[in-house]
Design a protein around this motif. Structure first.
Motif, PDB file in Angstrom:
ATOM      1  N   VAL A  27       0.500  -1.360   0.052  1.00 42.68           N
ATOM      2  CA  VAL A  27       0.230  -0.233  -0.385  1.00 42.68           C
ATOM      3  C   VAL A  27       1.218   1.376   0.018  1.00 42.68           C
ATOM      4  CG1 VAL A  27      -1.738   0.861   1.244  1.00 42.68           C
ATOM      5  CG2 VAL A  27      -2.384  -0.988   1.016  1.00 42.68           C
ATOM      6  N   ALA A  28       1.911   1.225   0.784  1.00 42.76           N
ATOM      7  CA  ALA A  28       2.583   2.640   0.750  1.00 42.76           C
ATOM      8  C   ALA A  28       3.043   2.625  -0.773  1.00 42.76           C
ATOM      9  CB  ALA A  28       4.481   1.851   2.306  1.00 42.76           C
ATOM     10  N   ALA A  29       3.554   1.244  -1.195  1.00 45.64           N
ATOM     11  CA  ALA A  29       4.520   1.516  -2.434  1.00 45.64           C
ATOM     12  C   ALA A  29       3.189   2.288  -3.190  1.00 45.64           C
ATOM     13  CB  ALA A  29       4.694   0.406  -2.961  1.00 45.64           C
ATOM     14  N   ALA A  30       2.334   2.017  -3.843  1.00 44.93           N
ATOM     15  CA  ALA A  30       1.432   2.478  -4.504  1.00 44.93           C
ATOM     16  C   ALA A  30       1.222   3.804  -4.345  1.00 44.93           C
ATOM     17  CB  ALA A  30       0.251   1.766  -4.362  1.00 44.93           C
ATOM     18  N   LYS A  31       0.710   3.838  -2.903  1.00 46.87           N
ATOM     19  CA  LYS A  31       0.986   5.690  -1.858  1.00 46.87           C
ATOM     20  C   LYS A  31       2.240   6.499  -2.641  1.00 46.87           C
ATOM     21  CE  LYS A  31      -3.269   5.591   1.080  1.00 46.87           C
ATOM     22  NZ  LYS A  31      -3.226   5.421   2.389  1.00 46.87           N
ATOM     23  N   LEU A  32       3.471   6.334  -2.524  1.00 47.73           N
ATOM     24  CA  LEU A  32       4.524   6.342  -2.469  1.00 47.73           C
ATOM     25  C   LEU A  32       4.362   7.113  -4.262  1.00 47.73           C
ATOM     26  CD1 LEU A  32       7.694   7.569  -1.995  1.00 47.73           C
ATOM     27  CD2 LEU A  32       8.225   5.578  -2.446  1.00 47.73           C
ATOM     28  N   ARG A  33       4.102   6.170  -4.830  1.00 49.69           N
ATOM     29  CA  ARG A  33       4.510   6.475  -6.420  1.00 49.69           C
ATOM     30  C   ARG A  33       2.800   7.710  -6.255  1.00 49.69           C
ATOM     31  NH1 ARG A  33       2.224   1.453  -8.970  1.00 49.69           N
ATOM     32  NH2 ARG A  33       4.068   0.524  -7.026  1.00 49.69           N
ATOM     33  N   GLY A  34       1.875   7.424  -5.881  1.00 52.98           N
ATOM     34  CA  GLY A  34       1.029   8.845  -5.914  1.00 52.98           C
ATOM     35  C   GLY A  34       1.929  10.189  -5.726  1.00 52.98           C
ATOM     36  N   ALA A  35       2.372   9.986  -4.810  1.00 49.93           N
ATOM     37  CA  ALA A  35       3.140  11.497  -4.237  1.00 49.93           C
ATOM     38  C   ALA A  35       4.427  11.570  -4.575  1.00 49.93           C
ATOM     39  CB  ALA A  35       3.301  11.052  -2.607  1.00 49.93           C
ATOM     40  N   GLN A  36       4.682  10.785  -5.555  1.00 50.72           N
ATOM     41  CA  GLN A  36       6.053  10.963  -6.029  1.00 50.72           C
ATOM     42  C   GLN A  36       5.611  11.904  -7.089  1.00 50.72           C
ATOM     43  OE1 GLN A  36       8.295   7.382  -6.130  1.00 50.72           O
ATOM     44  NE2 GLN A  36      10.231   9.167  -6.166  1.00 50.72           N
ATOM     45  N   GLN A  37       4.757  11.432  -8.036  1.00 51.70           N
ATOM     46  CA  GLN A  37       3.317  11.851  -8.997  1.00 51.70           C
ATOM     47  C   GLN A  37       2.992  13.399  -8.716  1.00 51.70           C
ATOM     48  OE1 GLN A  37       3.910  11.134 -12.849  1.00 51.70           O
ATOM     49  NE2 GLN A  37       2.500  12.326 -12.909  1.00 51.70           N
ATOM     50  N   LYS A  38       2.891  13.268  -7.808  1.00 47.60           N
ATOM     51  CA  LYS A  38       2.295  14.794  -7.083  1.00 47.60           C
ATOM     52  C   LYS A  38       3.239  15.819  -7.199  1.00 47.60           C
ATOM     53  CE  LYS A  38      -2.174  14.618  -6.531  1.00 47.60           C
ATOM     54  NZ  LYS A  38      -2.712  13.385  -5.507  1.00 47.60           N
ATOM     55  N   MET A  39       4.381  15.011  -6.571  1.00 45.52           N
ATOM     56  CA  MET A  39       5.520  16.079  -6.456  1.00 45.52           C
ATOM     57  C   MET A  39       6.322  16.957  -7.529  1.00 45.52           C
ATOM     58  SD  MET A  39       7.913  15.195  -2.924  1.00 45.52           S
ATOM     59  CE  MET A  39       9.238  15.292  -4.220  1.00 45.52           C
ATOM     60  N   GLU A  40       5.934  16.029  -9.085  1.00 45.48           N
ATOM     61  CA  GLU A  40       6.509  15.931 -10.353  1.00 45.48           C
ATOM     62  C   GLU A  40       6.146  16.969 -10.811  1.00 45.48           C
ATOM     63  OE1 GLU A  40       9.600  14.282 -12.357  1.00 45.48           O
ATOM     64  OE2 GLU A  40       8.735  13.984 -10.342  1.00 45.48           O
ATOM     65  N   ASP A  41       4.395  16.697 -10.273  1.00 40.09           N
ATOM     66  CA  ASP A  41       3.661  17.689 -11.346  1.00 40.09           C
ATOM     67  C   ASP A  41       3.773  19.595 -10.411  1.00 40.09           C
ATOM     68  OD1 ASP A  41       2.377  15.712 -12.753  1.00 40.09           O
ATOM     69  OD2 ASP A  41       0.760  16.085 -11.067  1.00 40.09           O
ATOM     70  N   PHE A  42       3.836  19.362  -9.270  1.00 39.24           N
ATOM     71  CA  PHE A  42       3.838  20.506  -8.508  1.00 39.24           C
ATOM     72  C   PHE A  42       5.546  20.841  -9.099  1.00 39.24           C
ATOM     73  CE2 PHE A  42       5.114  22.934  -4.862  1.00 39.24           C
ATOM     74  CZ  PHE A  42       4.201  23.729  -4.903  1.00 39.24           C
TER      75      PHE A  42
END
Lengths: 289, 140
Positions: A27-42
């Motif tokens: 679960v953490a791995a999946a969420k990390l991917r999401g958070a990293q994507q957000k960081m990338e977008d930002f």
């Protein structure tokens, strides 16, 4: 020697724990991917923002804004950003420790410290110190800009009212999936040197500004604070998930080790039992002769 | 039209538009302004409103809120807090928030509360621009 049944139940229990930690890791791995994507977008937004701020501040004389005003520092406010949930290794503890150190060194200089806490972990940790002025639980993981805006406004209002003379942010910086470090950053007063360090464009002076540079700055500075707070929150949530991922990975491995050693004990006990039974039978047969 | 300019609309959630366009019309601080290719370097704050851009005969509209834009070297960068296309806008929700904002505005005016009033005004402005964009999206 523990009985066979005891060992068996224990192995079962540890196996269940391993399953849970394994699931949490995924679960953490999946969420990390999401958070990293957000960081990338930002990141693109933040980079362009910094560049524009650099252009602007090189085009005008700074220091005319209340948000940039440097005062004699009597009260320091610290914005502590941690996660809402635990089970992510020492990630939050490191941030707390850093904050504690910062508080101690500031108080040694005779300054007053007040805290604004984001994330349940910092709230419960600092609750008893009586320094917490504002708390924001359950914000992490939503990634809403308006949350960051509310926090930034609160900090700015307090700063402008003169209740704090300096605001700093302590948060967990995301270096890589394996490394997260607590970091400290100056928030208010906004430092023009830091801002213009981005990329001072050559054509800075030739821009047409609408309205005047000062008025644009007045709009941009609050936005800039939002960007900084939002950035810290993104970093923390990415770090949190990364930290949890490795913590859960460690836990799963530890479970495997325990299961291994328990299985050894179990086999030994079973062997001992069989041997004892054999002895009994042999002894009984001998007696009958 | 030979010369085009590059339009980029960036929000904290990533880029919304990144393409070559002919003309851009945006809600600036002092009212709407248009930008064509070879515009002089320009920096302006953006109010909540409707952003329009045209490529050939195709016209697109976006609802943008709060931010600023920068024009230099035929590149037009909008840094806004949010940007929505007409198709993504929930008309019912925008209608509801418009009514809510109007009610709040009336309330704030009655009580002479400036803080709530600016907030209500901003909300109303957002709702109205959303509706406008949604409408234009349907018409085209």
């Amino acid at each position: 020697m523990p009985s066979l049944k005891d060992v068996k139940t224990k192995i079962g229990g540890v196996k269940k724990t391993a399953q849970i930690t394994k699931a949490m890791n995924m679960v953490a791995a999946a969420k990390l991917r999401g958070a990293q994507q957000k960081m990338e977008d930002f990141r693109s937004y933040a980079e362009k923002f910094n560049a524009a701020m650099g252009n602007l501040s090189s085009a005008m004389d700074s220091g005319a804004f209340p948000l940039m005003e440097k005062r004699e520092v009597k009260t320091v406010e610290i914005l502590v950003v941690t996660s809402d949930r635990g089970l992510c290794g020492s990630f939050n503890a490191h941030i707390m420790k850093m904050t504690d150190r910062l508080i101690a060194s500031l108080e040694a200089q005779g300054k007053k410290v007040s805290l604004v806490c984001v994330g349940k972990k910092s709230i419960s940790y600092f609750r008893k110190t009586g320094k917490v002025r504002q708390r924001y639980p359950d914000l992490m993981g939503t990634f809403q800009m308006f949350n960051a805006r509310a926090i930034a406004q609160e900090l700015a209002a307090n700063f402008l009212a003169g209740d704090s003379d300096e605001v700093r942010i302590v948060y967990g910086k995301f270096k890589s999936v394996a490394v997260q470090r607590p970091a400290e950053q100056m928030f208010l007063p906004i430092q023009p040197s830091e801002v213009s360090a981005a990329t001072p464009s050559a054509a800075a002076g030739s821009y047409i500004y609408e309205p005047s540079t000062e008025e644009i700055m007045e709009v941009l500075l609050p936005l800039y604070m939002n960007v900084m707070v939002y950035h810290a929150m993104l970093e923390v949530s990415a770090s949190e998930h990364a930290a949890r991922m490795s913590a859960m990975d460690n836990a799963t491995n530890a479970c495997k080790d325990i299961i291994h050693s328990l299985t050894l004990i179990y086999n030994k006990a079973r062997q001992a039992g069989i041997t004892a039974e054999l002895m009994d039978i042999v002894g009984g047969a001998e007696a009958l002769k | 039209m030979a010369e085009k300019l590059k339009l980029e609309v960036v929000t904290p959630k990533g880029a919304v538009v990144s393409q070559e366009v002919d003309i851009v019309t945006a809600p600036g601080y002092g009212g709407e302004f248009g930008v064509l290719a070879n515009h002089a370097p320009f920096l302006s704050t953006i109010k909540t409103g409707v952003l329009t851009y045209k490529t050939g005969t195709q016209e697109e509209t976006l609802m943008v809120s709060g931010g600023f834009c920068e024009v230099s070297n035929n590149k037009l960068t909008f840094l806004v807090e949010s940007a929505e296309r007409g198709a993504d806008i929930d008309v019912d929700r925008a209608m509801r928030s418009k009514e809510r904002a109007e009610k709040r505005l009336a309330q704030a005016q009655a009580q002479k509360e400036n803080f709530n009033r600016t907030r209500a005004e901003a909300a109303l402005q957002r709702a109205l621009s959303r509706l406008k964009v949604a409408e234009r999206g349907k018409a085209s």
